[in-house]
Design a protein around this motif. Structure first.
Motif, short mmCIF file in Angstrom:
data_model
loop_
_atom_site.label_atom_id
_atom_site.label_comp_id
_atom_site.label_asym_id
_atom_site.label_seq_id
_atom_site.Cartn_x
_atom_site.Cartn_y
_atom_site.Cartn_z
N LEU A 230 -17.28 15.18 -77.00
CA LEU A 230 -17.28 16.78 -78.36
C LEU A 230 -18.84 16.66 -78.68
O LEU A 230 -19.65 16.73 -79.55
N LEU A 231 -18.93 14.97 -79.00
CA LEU A 231 -19.75 15.09 -80.22
C LEU A 231 -21.30 15.05 -80.18
O LEU A 231 -22.42 15.15 -80.66
N GLU A 232 -21.49 14.78 -78.46
CA GLU A 232 -22.85 13.91 -78.00
C GLU A 232 -23.24 15.55 -77.86
O GLU A 232 -24.28 15.59 -77.67
N THR A 233 -22.49 16.41 -77.46
CA THR A 233 -22.80 17.51 -76.54
C THR A 233 -22.11 18.83 -77.35
O THR A 233 -22.59 19.95 -77.58
N ASP A 234 -22.75 18.50 -79.24
CA ASP A 234 -22.43 19.18 -80.00
C ASP A 234 -21.11 20.02 -79.80
O ASP A 234 -21.61 21.60 -80.39
N ALA A 235 -20.06 19.90 -78.89
CA ALA A 235 -19.15 21.24 -78.81
C ALA A 235 -18.28 22.11 -79.93
O ALA A 235 -18.03 20.92 -80.70
N ILE A 236 -17.95 23.20 -79.89
CA ILE A 236 -17.59 23.53 -80.72
C ILE A 236 -16.25 24.06 -80.06
O ILE A 236 -15.91 24.79 -78.94
N ILE A 237 -14.61 23.50 -81.07
CA ILE A 237 -13.48 24.39 -79.91
C ILE A 237 -12.72 24.96 -81.01
O ILE A 237 -13.18 24.67 -82.13
N ARG A 238 -12.82 26.58 -80.93
CA ARG A 238 -11.65 27.41 -81.67
C ARG A 238 -10.37 27.86 -80.94
O ARG A 238 -10.35 27.83 -79.59
N HIS A 239 -10.05 27.54 -81.74
CA HIS A 239 -8.46 27.91 -81.48
C HIS A 239 -8.20 29.55 -82.01
O HIS A 239 -8.47 29.76 -82.88
N ASP A 240 -7.33 30.03 -81.23
CA ASP A 240 -6.33 31.69 -81.55
C ASP A 240 -4.72 31.54 -81.27
O ASP A 240 -5.17 31.67 -79.77
N TYR A 267 -19.33 20.98 -67.86
CA TYR A 267 -19.46 21.77 -67.15
C TYR A 267 -20.16 22.93 -67.50
O TYR A 267 -20.49 24.68 -67.53
N THR A 268 -20.54 22.37 -68.74
CA THR A 268 -21.78 23.28 -69.68
C THR A 268 -23.05 22.67 -69.64
O THR A 268 -23.16 21.48 -69.90
N PRO A 269 -23.97 24.09 -69.65
CA PRO A 269 -24.94 23.73 -69.35
C PRO A 269 -26.16 22.70 -70.64
O PRO A 269 -25.32 22.78 -71.66
N GLU A 270 -26.25 21.65 -70.28
CA GLU A 270 -27.14 20.74 -72.10
C GLU A 270 -28.08 21.39 -72.58
O GLU A 270 -28.08 21.28 -73.67
N THR A 271 -28.73 22.65 -71.80
CA THR A 271 -30.13 23.96 -72.39
C THR A 271 -28.62 24.97 -73.74
O THR A 271 -29.06 24.74 -74.86
N ARG A 272 -27.32 24.52 -74.13
CA ARG A 272 -26.10 24.87 -74.63
C ARG A 272 -25.28 24.14 -75.63
O ARG A 272 -24.85 23.62 -74.04
N PRO A 273 -24.88 24.15 -76.57
CA PRO A 273 -23.61 23.23 -76.38
C PRO A 273 -22.55 24.07 -76.62
O PRO A 273 -22.72 25.64 -76.36
N PRO A 274 -21.79 23.47 -75.57
CA PRO A 274 -20.14 24.20 -74.97
C PRO A 274 -19.55 24.63 -76.29
O PRO A 274 -19.55 24.49 -77.84
N GLU A 275 -19.07 25.86 -76.02
CA GLU A 275 -17.80 26.94 -77.08
C GLU A 275 -17.09 27.50 -76.26
O GLU A 275 -16.45 27.40 -75.34
N ILE A 276 -15.58 26.51 -77.06
CA ILE A 276 -14.53 25.83 -76.21
C ILE A 276 -13.24 27.38 -77.52
O ILE A 276 -13.45 26.81 -78.08
N LEU A 277 -12.68 27.84 -76.48
CA LEU A 277 -11.76 28.89 -76.80
C LEU A 277 -10.49 28.30 -76.56
O LEU A 277 -10.63 29.11 -75.43
N VAL A 278 -9.75 28.00 -77.18
CA VAL A 278 -8.14 27.41 -76.93
C VAL A 278 -7.22 29.02 -77.75
O VAL A 278 -7.00 29.12 -78.59
N ARG A 279 -6.33 29.48 -76.67
CA ARG A 279 -5.73 30.79 -77.00
C ARG A 279 -3.86 30.57 -76.65
O ARG A 279 -3.95 30.19 -75.51
N SER A 280 -2.72 30.73 -76.89
CA SER A 280 -1.69 30.95 -77.08
C SER A 280 -0.43 32.62 -76.93
O SER A 280 -1.36 33.24 -77.94
#
Length: 357
Positions: A230-240, A267-280
């Motif tokens: 997550l740190l290396e890819t600048d990934a953002i995890i949001r949740h709802d 499986y997110t291209p290196e050209t953009r940071p992963p943006e992940i939304l977790v919902r329940s």
């Protein structure tokens, strides 16, 4: 209140603050609005090799002690927004911390006059979580191999023996002892496999029992397990999370979320940071947990086979093709189902439907 009383009050407040910083067991810093280091606790002195003469110095001059590249940027963000910043960081010495930066508000003047920063060392927890995930993966693979890959050839052997029994010369002196030895070996192999699988599951029953799980807590464990990626890819995890608690096996839910979020990052291209939304949310008799990403997505053909063992959406990314297979196995064995929504270049959403009794 006269001047002497004001001085006494200020002296008392200063002593109270000094006592607090001297006796707290947490590494903590106080930095003013000009990025001047004003105070730090003894644990902070030990953890980051701080010296008394650093008091009054600009943070720029001692930033190397904190071994975290964006440290000052994070402080400036909190002072600019007035909002608390909480994040897991890895310092250059490869240790992990839960860092909290709190704005220091001057209410009368309605401004932020600095920040208070706390550090909690979570390195052991991160290591434990990674080890847990590795053991869970190995455990699931072992059981799957025993239950599927080995039992199938044994079934073929069993059928072969059935044919051998029908051979006309089965009463020959050489044939019958061989037959008995082969049958005995087959029974012994079956017994070994049965004992191994059953005994391992028996030992794991206390872990595999369904319980009331806390989804935010499990999601936090997964984030810590994947902290490096997550740190290396600048990934953002949001949740709802409309549903935070429900019944399921804790380690299996963690394994499901770990694999889905890990894939979303991978499986997110290196050209953009992963943006992940977790919902329940609730859908009929099911609790639905959804993980949506902005990755490479997949076409209709891949969607048909992606949950098969050793299958991957692309060979351009390293992987074993086991993660989604395990997710599918866990969910199906629990009486649930999976819905996959994906288009090439448009990301993927995996919806896990968990049956609730």
């Amino acid at each position: 209140m006269n001047k002497d009383n004001k001085i006494d009050d200020l002296t008392q407040l200063n002593e109270d603050l000094e006592n607090y910083f001297s006796n707290t067991i947490i590494p903590q810093l106080f930095v003013d609005a000009d990025l001047i280091l004003r105070k730090f606790t003894p644990p902070a002195m030990k953890q980051f090799d701080l010296k008394p003469e650093f008091i009054g110095m600009s943070l720029e001059n001692v930033r190397g002690n904190f071994r975290f590249p964006t440290f000052i940027n994070n402080i400036n963000t909190v002072m600019a927004t007035g909002k608390i910043l909480e994040k897991e960081i890895q310092t250059t010495d490869l240790r992990w911390y839960q860092m909290n930066i709190l704005p220091y508000h001057v209410r009368k003047e309605n401004r932020t006059n600095g920040v208070i920063i706390t550090f909690v060392d979570i390195t052991p927890r991160v290591k434990d979580l990674k080890e847990q995930e590795r053991l869970v993966l190995e455990h699931e693979l072992l059981l799957d191999t025993l239950a599927h890959d080995i039992k199938n050839p044994l079934l073929v052997l069993n059928l072969t023996f059935g044919l051998m029994k029908e051979v006309k010369d089965k009463n020959s002196q050489k044939f019958l002892p061989l037959m008995q030895n082969h049958e005995k070996s087959l029974i012994e192999i079956k017994k070994i496999i049965h004992d191994l699988t059953e005994s391992r599951w028996e030992k794991q029953k206390y872990q595999a029992s369904s319980e009331l799980v806390d989804l935010p807590s499990i999601l936090e464990d997964v984030r810590l397990s994947l902290a490096q990626q997550l740190l290396e890819t600048d990934a953002i995890i949001r949740h709802d999370l409309a549903v935070s608690e429900f019944n399921f096996v804790r380690r299996k839910l963690r394994s499901v979320l770990y694999n889905l979020i890990h894939n979303a990052v991978k499986y997110t291209p290196e050209t953009r940071p992963p943006e992940i939304l977790v919902r329940s949310f609730i859908a009929g008799d099911y609790i639905v947990v959804s993980v949506k990403d902005n990755g490479i997505g997949m076409g209709a053909e891949d969607k048909q086979t992606i949950f098969e063992k050793f299958t991957r959406a692309t060979k351009l990314v390293d992987g074993s093709g086991v993660g989604l297979y395990l997710v599918n196995t866990i969910v199906k064995q629990a009486g649930g189902k999976i819905d996959l929504i994906s288009e090439p270049g448009q990301g993927t959403e995996v919806k896990i439907f968990l049956k609730q009794s």
